[in-house]
Scaffold this motif. Sequence first.
Motif: not given
Length: 354
Positions: A19-25, A52-57, A107-112, A210-217
Amino acid sequence: MENQSPATAAPSQIISTVHGPIGHIELNRDAKLNALNLDMLNELSRVLRAWAQDSSISLVLLTGRGQRAFCAGGDIADFHAAITTGRHQDFANLLATEFDLDYLISTYPKPLISLAHGITMGGGIGLASHAPVRLVTANAAMGMPEAKIGYTPDVGGSHLLASAPGHFGEYYAMSAQSFTGADAVLLGFADVVVTEGFAENILDELDEFVGLNAGEIAAAIEVMHGAPESFALEMDQGWIDHAFGAVTPQEVFDRLQHMVHPSAQRAAQQLAANSPTSVASAFYNVRAAREEQDLRSALDRELRLARYLMYRPDLAEGIRAQVIDKDRNPTWSPASLEEVDHAALRSLAEGTED
């Protein structure tokens, strides 16, 4: 606009959408309480690594479909089939795959963001409670119930339990008791208890994060959508720390039996009903995890213990009694803590086995 992810190989069990910049599993095995099998684990790993490698997510959300469960754990009927037909290595391979997935999540490199609701046990804890942002609904039923089936806390559960306040870790591991989502923050299994309304509409609410880090979210969600967490367990910490702070599993049991607190008496009954080998394994597992405070080491230790326990009679018997025949009347071997091979379990937990 919703696009079906090209990484989805088994849409009946794992659904991945963008969904745009959000991946949903989504775990999609509601009839089995979203219990995990090897295909699901492989697909989860594949999608997460691709995203993790997809810059659009920018952000990933992990949820479970259905009202009853986020994930009840591994498919233990499959485990029973494996260990009763000589396919122990298949069971070990599945566990290794699952543990690697849990570590990837941690250890996920993006906010999960994980959202636990309903039954969240065993393998469900591995998915939900290692994520960078861990959300839970107050009425979720959570725990590590392995001692009831002749097994031991795994999926990094020993690491989480060891990090809980006082000796709650030994209590929940040895008794196999569950706790609510409202208790999960106090115990260290979640970051934020969220309202039911937010949980039901979470995908619609995430754009602003979107754009915030995990702690901020996590902090923003707590302020905007947080629900009260529970501190009721603090009332029990006194007797739990006294009993479960003992130096051996047998001493834990002896202390409980001599305590007059009704909850202590119930805990003694729970320990007596569980597999003695599992009760001892849970004790050594949590104690060793507390010494190291390292998730990867905990996962490696849990796999060593699993490789031992899968050849013991209690695992097949416990699954039979709880899941296959459902008579809830297992015959444990050995039948008492005194007869358990404590030296073997200690050496496995400490990594000093030959």
